[in-house]
Design a protein around this motif. Structure first.
Motif, PDB file in Angstrom:
ATOM      1  N   LYS A 171     -11.855 -17.275   4.693  1.00  0.00           N
ATOM      2  CA  LYS A 171     -13.315 -17.327   4.581  1.00  0.00           C
ATOM      3  C   LYS A 171     -13.820 -18.748   4.795  1.00  0.00           C
ATOM      4  CE  LYS A 171     -14.216 -13.341   1.576  1.00  0.00           C
ATOM      5  NZ  LYS A 171     -14.961 -12.872   0.380  1.00  0.00           N
ATOM      6  N   ALA A 172     -13.149 -19.708   4.170  1.00  0.00           N
ATOM      7  CA  ALA A 172     -13.549 -21.099   4.326  1.00  0.00           C
ATOM      8  C   ALA A 172     -13.407 -21.551   5.773  1.00  0.00           C
ATOM      9  CB  ALA A 172     -12.719 -21.986   3.405  1.00  0.00           C
ATOM     10  N   MET A 173     -12.342 -21.123   6.425  1.00  0.00           N
ATOM     11  CA  MET A 173     -12.123 -21.519   7.816  1.00  0.00           C
ATOM     12  C   MET A 173     -13.219 -20.973   8.719  1.00  0.00           C
ATOM     13  SD  MET A 173     -10.123 -23.373   9.634  1.00  0.00           S
ATOM     14  CE  MET A 173      -8.533 -23.441   8.792  1.00  0.00           C
ATOM     15  N   ALA A 174     -13.634 -19.741   8.470  1.00  0.00           N
ATOM     16  CA  ALA A 174     -14.696 -19.147   9.282  1.00  0.00           C
ATOM     17  C   ALA A 174     -15.980 -19.963   9.182  1.00  0.00           C
ATOM     18  CB  ALA A 174     -14.938 -17.699   8.840  1.00  0.00           C
ATOM     19  N   ILE A 175     -16.362 -20.325   7.963  1.00  0.00           N
ATOM     20  CA  ILE A 175     -17.569 -21.131   7.776  1.00  0.00           C
ATOM     21  C   ILE A 175     -17.385 -22.512   8.407  1.00  0.00           C
ATOM     22  CG2 ILE A 175     -19.023 -22.278   6.055  1.00  0.00           C
ATOM     23  CD1 ILE A 175     -18.447 -19.928   4.181  1.00  0.00           C
ATOM     24  N   GLY A 178     -18.044 -22.893  12.119  1.00  0.00           N
ATOM     25  CA  GLY A 178     -19.391 -22.594  12.584  1.00  0.00           C
ATOM     26  C   GLY A 178     -19.767 -21.143  12.702  1.00  0.00           C
ATOM     27  N   LEU A 179     -18.971 -20.244  12.119  1.00  0.00           N
ATOM     28  CA  LEU A 179     -19.316 -18.828  12.152  1.00  0.00           C
ATOM     29  C   LEU A 179     -20.282 -18.497  11.018  1.00  0.00           C
ATOM     30  CD1 LEU A 179     -15.761 -17.396  12.867  1.00  0.00           C
ATOM     31  CD2 LEU A 179     -17.709 -17.333  14.441  1.00  0.00           C
ATOM     32  N   ASP A 180     -21.248 -17.653  11.281  1.00  0.00           N
ATOM     33  CA  ASP A 180     -22.204 -17.253  10.241  1.00  0.00           C
ATOM     34  C   ASP A 180     -21.593 -16.275   9.254  1.00  0.00           C
ATOM     35  OD1 ASP A 180     -24.253 -18.822  11.324  1.00  0.00           O
ATOM     36  OD2 ASP A 180     -24.865 -17.225  12.709  1.00  0.00           O
ATOM     37  N   ASP A 181     -20.619 -15.504   9.711  1.00  0.00           N
ATOM     38  CA  ASP A 181     -19.994 -14.471   8.894  1.00  0.00           C
ATOM     39  C   ASP A 181     -18.689 -15.000   8.302  1.00  0.00           C
ATOM     40  OD1 ASP A 181     -18.986 -12.214   7.731  1.00  0.00           O
ATOM     41  OD2 ASP A 181     -18.685 -11.102   9.612  1.00  0.00           O
ATOM     42  N   GLU A 182     -18.656 -15.243   6.996  1.00  0.00           N
ATOM     43  CA  GLU A 182     -17.438 -15.774   6.379  1.00  0.00           C
ATOM     44  C   GLU A 182     -16.304 -14.755   6.373  1.00  0.00           C
ATOM     45  OE1 GLU A 182     -17.831 -14.987   1.574  1.00  0.00           O
ATOM     46  OE2 GLU A 182     -18.647 -16.868   2.360  1.00  0.00           O
ATOM     47  N   ASP A 183     -16.625 -13.491   6.605  1.00  0.00           N
ATOM     48  CA  ASP A 183     -15.595 -12.454   6.646  1.00  0.00           C
ATOM     49  C   ASP A 183     -15.093 -12.186   8.067  1.00  0.00           C
ATOM     50  OD1 ASP A 183     -15.672 -12.048   3.900  1.00  0.00           O
ATOM     51  OD2 ASP A 183     -17.239 -10.522   4.042  1.00  0.00           O
ATOM     52  N   TYR A 184     -15.427 -13.047   9.008  1.00  0.00           N
ATOM     53  CA  TYR A 184     -15.058 -12.818  10.408  1.00  0.00           C
ATOM     54  C   TYR A 184     -13.559 -12.588  10.553  1.00  0.00           C
ATOM     55  CZ  TYR A 184     -14.367 -13.673  15.412  1.00  0.00           C
ATOM     56  OH  TYR A 184     -13.998 -13.551  16.733  1.00  0.00           O
ATOM     57  N   PHE A 185     -12.739 -13.481  10.001  1.00  0.00           N
ATOM     58  CA  PHE A 185     -11.291 -13.345  10.141  1.00  0.00           C
ATOM     59  C   PHE A 185     -10.742 -12.169   9.342  1.00  0.00           C
ATOM     60  CE2 PHE A 185     -11.549 -18.009  11.132  1.00  0.00           C
ATOM     61  CZ  PHE A 185     -11.083 -17.914  12.431  1.00  0.00           C
ATOM     62  N   LEU A 186     -11.371 -11.869   8.224  1.00  0.00           N
ATOM     63  CA  LEU A 186     -10.865 -10.787   7.371  1.00  0.00           C
ATOM     64  C   LEU A 186     -10.935  -9.439   8.076  1.00  0.00           C
ATOM     65  CD1 LEU A 186     -12.203 -11.717   3.817  1.00  0.00           C
ATOM     66  CD2 LEU A 186     -10.009 -12.277   4.892  1.00  0.00           C
ATOM     67  N   ILE A 286     -12.772 -17.179  19.773  1.00  0.00           N
ATOM     68  CA  ILE A 286     -13.798 -17.064  18.736  1.00  0.00           C
ATOM     69  C   ILE A 286     -15.140 -17.523  19.310  1.00  0.00           C
ATOM     70  CG2 ILE A 286     -14.520 -17.955  16.480  1.00  0.00           C
ATOM     71  CD1 ILE A 286     -11.455 -18.345  15.928  1.00  0.00           C
ATOM     72  N   PRO A 287     -16.222 -16.783  19.074  1.00  0.00           N
ATOM     73  CA  PRO A 287     -17.513 -17.112  19.696  1.00  0.00           C
ATOM     74  C   PRO A 287     -17.976 -18.556  19.475  1.00  0.00           C
ATOM     75  CG  PRO A 287     -17.621 -14.949  18.685  1.00  0.00           C
ATOM     76  CD  PRO A 287     -16.292 -15.531  18.300  1.00  0.00           C
ATOM     77  N   SER A 288     -17.748 -19.109  18.282  1.00  0.00           N
ATOM     78  CA  SER A 288     -18.232 -20.456  18.003  1.00  0.00           C
ATOM     79  C   SER A 288     -17.385 -21.543  18.658  1.00  0.00           C
ATOM     80  CB  SER A 288     -18.277 -20.695  16.486  1.00  0.00           C
ATOM     81  OG  SER A 288     -16.979 -20.643  15.917  1.00  0.00           O
TER      82      SER A 288
END
Length: 323
Positions: A171-175, A178-186, A286-288
């Motif tokens: 979650k921390a890595m996603a934020i 630059g991703l808006d969704d902290e659950d992106y990787f999950l 990854i989009p960001s």
């Protein structure tokens, strides 16, 4: 332990420390953003980071190393009751010294000649691989209960506690990137594809300094901290935004050597926890991490395909071993 440093001027580089103490349910977005930015910055420059105040209790970490020592102190014939299956498809159970081959390739293409070349150098460590009991593609190879009573129950619990901690870091890595969704990787992970690895070897780990070829930066053990490093797949997934640092195991200093019958080095133990996505997940940039100035460098792949390709560099197939 040592690692190769990426993109940082000068040679006086240290492994950053990221404190997750304030990463709790109810933490403000600003507090999470600060921790996430520190984590991402460390992984973008050094590729290694000490994580402190994580979710794994100190006494549980101590117990895990106690169990690991018990395992590797067993007689060889007892450890061989849970042998690593032939080949590189299933990566579970006990690998004896020399079974696994040394691989320091950062490549990600299926190159049979490269894989054959890398398999020519045997590794001296011994290891024991553990995963989810609900992952049929990678069935566990457990020791009989009577050989080391309590081992299976403890390691199963430790595996899932490590996953809880990994989810926080994902979650921390996603934020942080630059991703808006902290659950992106999950959304790409279930926890069942992960791997808990118990390692025993005489040398101590080290990481190479990328600013000076052949120079490695010390990553000295820090009690109860987790040493986090970026894997090759995540470097690819992030379009090389996050760095998978080349790392190695070296001999300890001369003053750390034993005398007498154990004259070379004292025993070394490590417990990596590898986090893998769902096997059929399509891994594309990854989009960001992609824009007009930073186009995608890698073709999409799946974790299953990538895992098998990398595993072929470390373990011979039964057919190749018999020729």
């Amino acid at each position: 332990m040592g690692f190769q440093q990426h993109g940082v001027a000068g040679h006086n580089v240290e492994v950053p420390v990221v404190d997750f103490a304030k990463w709790r349910t109810g933490s403000s977005r600003e507090e999470k953003q600060k921790i996430a930015s520190e984590l991402a910055n460390a992984c973008q420059t050094v590729g290694f980071v000490y994580v402190i105040n994580h979710l794994i209790p100190h006494d549980l970490l101590d117990d895990a190393f106690t169990w690991s020592r018990k395992l590797f102190n067993l007689k060889q014939e007892e450890k061989m009751l849970a042998p690593h299956p032939p080949g590189h498809v299933v990566h579970r159970g006990y690998s004896w010294p020399g079974l696994e081959k040394v691989s320091n390739s950062m490549g990600d293409e299926n190159d049979p000649d490269l894989a054959k070349k890398l398999r020519q150098v045997s590794d001296i460590k011994e290891s024991y691989e553990i995963g989810s009991d609900n992952y049929p593609d990678q069935p566990n190879v457990w020791l009989p209960d009577h050989v080391l009573p309590g081992f299976r129950d403890f390691m199963t619990g430790f595996y899932w506690k490590s996953w809880e901690n990994a989810k926080m870091i994902l979650k921390a890595m996603a934020i942080g990137i630059g991703l808006d969704d902290e659950d992106y990787f999950l959304r790409y992970h279930s926890g069942h594809e992960n791997q808990l690895r118990l390692l025993h070897y005489p040398p101590v780990p080290a990481v190479e300094n990328p600013n000076k070829e052949g120079e490695f930066i010390d990553a000295k053990p820090r009690q109860h901290a987790i040493v986090l490093n970026i894997g090759d797949l995540l470097q690819r997934w992030s379009n090389d935004t996050l760095k998978s640092s080349l790392h190695r195991v070296t001999l300890p200093p001369r003053q750390d050597h034993f005398i007498g019958d154990d004259r070379l080095t004292r025993g070394r133990y490590s417990i990596p926890y590898f986090v893998g996505p769902i096997g059929t997940s399509v891994i594309e940039t990854i989009p960001s991490c992609v824009d007009d100035h930073h186009p995608a460098k890698y073709k999409p792949t799946t974790w299953d395909d990538y895992r098998l390709m990398r595993g072929s560099m470390q373990y011979e197939s039964p057919e190749a071993a018999s020729t």
